[in-house]
Write a protein that holds these residues in place. Sequence first.
Motif, PDB file in Angstrom:
ATOM      1  N   SER A  63      -3.459  -2.799  -8.596  1.00  0.00           N
ATOM      2  CA  SER A  63      -4.872  -3.150  -8.579  1.00  0.00           C
ATOM      3  C   SER A  63      -5.251  -3.880  -9.859  1.00  0.00           C
ATOM      4  O   SER A  63      -4.488  -3.914 -10.827  1.00  0.00           O
ATOM      5  CB  SER A  63      -5.727  -1.890  -8.410  1.00  0.00           C
ATOM      6  OG  SER A  63      -5.486  -0.985  -9.487  1.00  0.00           O
ATOM      7  N   VAL A 109       0.846  -1.205   0.000  1.00  0.00           N
ATOM      8  CA  VAL A 109       0.000   0.000   0.000  1.00  0.00           C
ATOM      9  C   VAL A 109       0.875   1.245   0.000  1.00  0.00           C
ATOM     10  O   VAL A 109       2.060   1.203   0.355  1.00  0.00           O
ATOM     11  CB  VAL A 109      -0.936   0.016   1.229  1.00  0.00           C
ATOM     12  CG1 VAL A 109      -1.889  -1.169   1.198  1.00  0.00           C
ATOM     13  CG2 VAL A 109      -0.127   0.010   2.527  1.00  0.00           C
ATOM     14  N   ASP A 110       0.255   2.374  -0.397  1.00  0.00           N
ATOM     15  CA  ASP A 110       0.970   3.646  -0.367  1.00  0.00           C
ATOM     16  C   ASP A 110       0.789   4.310   0.997  1.00  0.00           C
ATOM     17  O   ASP A 110       0.223   3.712   1.930  1.00  0.00           O
ATOM     18  CB  ASP A 110       0.497   4.555  -1.506  1.00  0.00           C
ATOM     19  CG  ASP A 110      -0.994   4.889  -1.424  1.00  0.00           C
ATOM     20  OD1 ASP A 110      -1.592   4.728  -0.340  1.00  0.00           O
ATOM     21  OD2 ASP A 110      -1.563   5.319  -2.449  1.00  0.00           O
ATOM     22  N   LEU A 135      -3.668   2.950   0.354  1.00  0.00           N
ATOM     23  CA  LEU A 135      -4.330   2.470  -0.855  1.00  0.00           C
ATOM     24  C   LEU A 135      -3.430   1.470  -1.585  1.00  0.00           C
ATOM     25  O   LEU A 135      -2.199   1.584  -1.533  1.00  0.00           O
ATOM     26  CB  LEU A 135      -4.666   3.640  -1.777  1.00  0.00           C
ATOM     27  CG  LEU A 135      -5.615   4.689  -1.180  1.00  0.00           C
ATOM     28  CD1 LEU A 135      -5.778   5.864  -2.142  1.00  0.00           C
ATOM     29  CD2 LEU A 135      -6.963   4.048  -0.861  1.00  0.00           C
TER      30      LEU A 135
END
Length: 298
Positions: A185, A176-177, A181
Motif C-alpha cells: 500500500s 492481495v492477502d 486486502l
Amino acid sequence: MKSEWLHDFVALAEQGNFSKAAETRFVTQPAFSRRIRSLENWLGVPLVCRDRYPMVLTEAGENFLEQARLLLSHIYGIRGQLRQSLNEHRSLNFVAQPSLAVTFFPAWIHSLRPQLEDSFIRLNTCHYHDAIEQLMSGAADFLLCFSSDDKSSELDRPDVERLVVGQDRLVLVTGVDAAGLPLHSLSAEIPLRLLLYPPTSFLGALIQRKYLPALSEQPCLPVCENALGEGLKALALQGEGASILPASLVREELAEGKLVELPLSVWVGLDIELCCRPCFSSEQVGLNWQRIRNTMAS
C-alpha cells in the motif's frame, strides 16, 4: 551474423556518425556501437577507425560496404521470391508489442475479419524499438503499438501513416492477502516495493516520466525489472510488489479480486496505434489498410 548488423553498418557509412546512424536505426548509441562491434567480431576485422574524427571506415570497411549492400539486396530478393511462391499477396504481416498481442489483438482482428476476408494473418511480437525496425525494414506490413501524447513519437515521420484503433491506461496494482486486502500500500513510512519495466522500454520510459514523479512523496524500493508485462503481473500476483501495468493486461485479475488498484493522483492514458508505410508490399496490403481505416472511421 544478423541482417540488422548489415543495416547498421550501411547506415553508419551513410551517416558518417555513430549518433546519427543510431537515430536512423531507432536504437541508443551504446546499443548501436555494440552491434557494429559484433559485426566486426564476426568478420574478424575492424571496419571503423574509432580514433579518427570525423569517423572513417577502414580499408576493410570500405571493401565490405558494397558487399553488405549486395547481401541485403540478395536477402530481400530471396524473401520476395519465397513470398510470391507461397501466395504471400494474401497475407498480412503484423508486429505488436507483447502485451497488445495478448490483450488487444485477438478481439480486434476478429472484429475486422469480415473486411479482411480470407487474408492469412501472421503476428510477430517484439519490443517497441525492434517492432519499429521490423516495420521500417519491410519485415512487417503493420505495427500495433502503444503511444502517448506527452512525447513526440519516433513514428512521427512523413513515411509512416498512423491510425488510433483503441485506448488503454496504466494502473498501479498489487496482490492481495487471504482476506482480500492489499499486500502493498501507499504509506509515508513503508517503502513501496515496485516491479518495473526497464527504463529503456517504451512503457518503462513513460512510467519514469509520468508515474514515478506522482510517487515523489512515497518512498519506493524497486525490487525487480522485467521487460514482459505478463512477467510483472505474475510477480504481483505472487505478492512480490506493486506494478504499473496496462489496465487491459490485468482486467480479469482486478474483476476477480486477485489484484487491486492503488489510488494515484495521475491518470496516464495510452492510445493503441496501427502504423504502416505507404510503400505497401502488395496491392492487397494497401487495400486492407484502406478497409481498416474505413472501418475505424465508421
